[in-house]
Design a protein around this motif. Structure first.
Motif, mmCIF file in Angstrom:
data_model
loop_
_atom_site.group_PDB
_atom_site.id
_atom_site.type_symbol
_atom_site.label_atom_id
_atom_site.label_comp_id
_atom_site.label_asym_id
_atom_site.label_seq_id
_atom_site.Cartn_x
_atom_site.Cartn_y
_atom_site.Cartn_z
ATOM 1 N N LEU A 164 0.700 -1.256 -0.164
ATOM 2 C CA LEU A 164 -0.138 -0.232 -0.290
ATOM 3 C C LEU A 164 0.710 1.221 -0.049
ATOM 4 O O LEU A 164 2.010 1.257 0.619
ATOM 5 C CB LEU A 164 -0.873 0.042 1.233
ATOM 6 N N LEU A 165 0.344 2.430 -1.090
ATOM 7 C CA LEU A 165 1.223 3.256 -0.895
ATOM 8 C C LEU A 165 0.356 4.437 -0.576
ATOM 9 O O LEU A 165 -0.025 4.691 -0.898
ATOM 10 C CB LEU A 165 1.589 3.550 -2.454
ATOM 11 N N GLU A 166 0.946 5.733 0.273
ATOM 12 C CA GLU A 166 -0.149 6.219 0.947
ATOM 13 C C GLU A 166 0.996 7.680 0.585
ATOM 14 O O GLU A 166 1.784 8.034 -0.142
ATOM 15 C CB GLU A 166 0.907 6.694 2.495
ATOM 16 N N ARG A 167 -0.783 8.430 -0.457
ATOM 17 C CA ARG A 167 -0.062 9.804 -1.612
ATOM 18 C C ARG A 167 -0.030 10.908 -0.255
ATOM 19 O O ARG A 167 -0.932 10.840 0.807
ATOM 20 C CB ARG A 167 -1.456 10.283 -1.838
ATOM 21 N N PRO A 168 1.014 11.325 -0.720
ATOM 22 C CA PRO A 168 0.464 13.046 0.305
ATOM 23 C C PRO A 168 -0.486 13.983 0.036
ATOM 24 O O PRO A 168 -1.263 13.444 -0.645
ATOM 25 C CB PRO A 168 1.259 14.213 -0.074
#
Length: 131
Positions: A21-25
């Motif tokens: 899972l990649l967290e966007r700013p």
């Protein structure tokens, strides 16, 4: 209609497969997501998926077409997004681009709990089944 790719990256884990899972700013809407991106002119969905996964995470692996596509209207027009699974080794560690601020490896249930769009949940389920 613009072509896009969605890539769920999975690796083997001690208690079953783990998904990245990649967290966007906040400036990019925040939240945790898979790899996504727009195809370059003339680029296939599979080529886009491989390129975007490499650009956003530095990871390469076995790319599997999940044979799922959905269409939607976004702020910048109409899109057709094709879903893929990228199988990576158990020791895979991403190197994030500036598009993301954090990452984590999660279980299927943890990922399903944070994914907002039904098409992304459907692709996630297919990725785990195809892993």
């Amino acid at each position: 209609m613009r072509l896009k790719a969605l890539v769920w990256i999975l690796r083997p884990g001690r208690h079953g497969p783990q998904v990245l899972l990649l967290e966007r700013p906040d400036r990019r809407g925040g939240g945790e997501h898979p790899v996504t991106g727009k195809a370059d002119p003339g680029e296939s969905a599979a080529a886009c998926a491989s390129r975007e996964a490499l650009e956003e995470t530095g990871l390469r692996g076995d790319l599997v077409d999940l044979r799922l596509a959905h269409r939607y209207r976004g702020r910048k027009g109409d899109f057709e997004e094709h879903a893929f699974l990228l199988r990576v080794p158990a020791d895979a560690a991403p190197t994030l681009s500036d598009e993301h601020v954090r990452h984590r490896w999660a279980s299927r249930a943890e990922a399903r709990a944070v994914v907002e769009w039904d098409a992304h949940k459907q692709a996630l389920d297919l990725a785990f089944e195809g892993f």
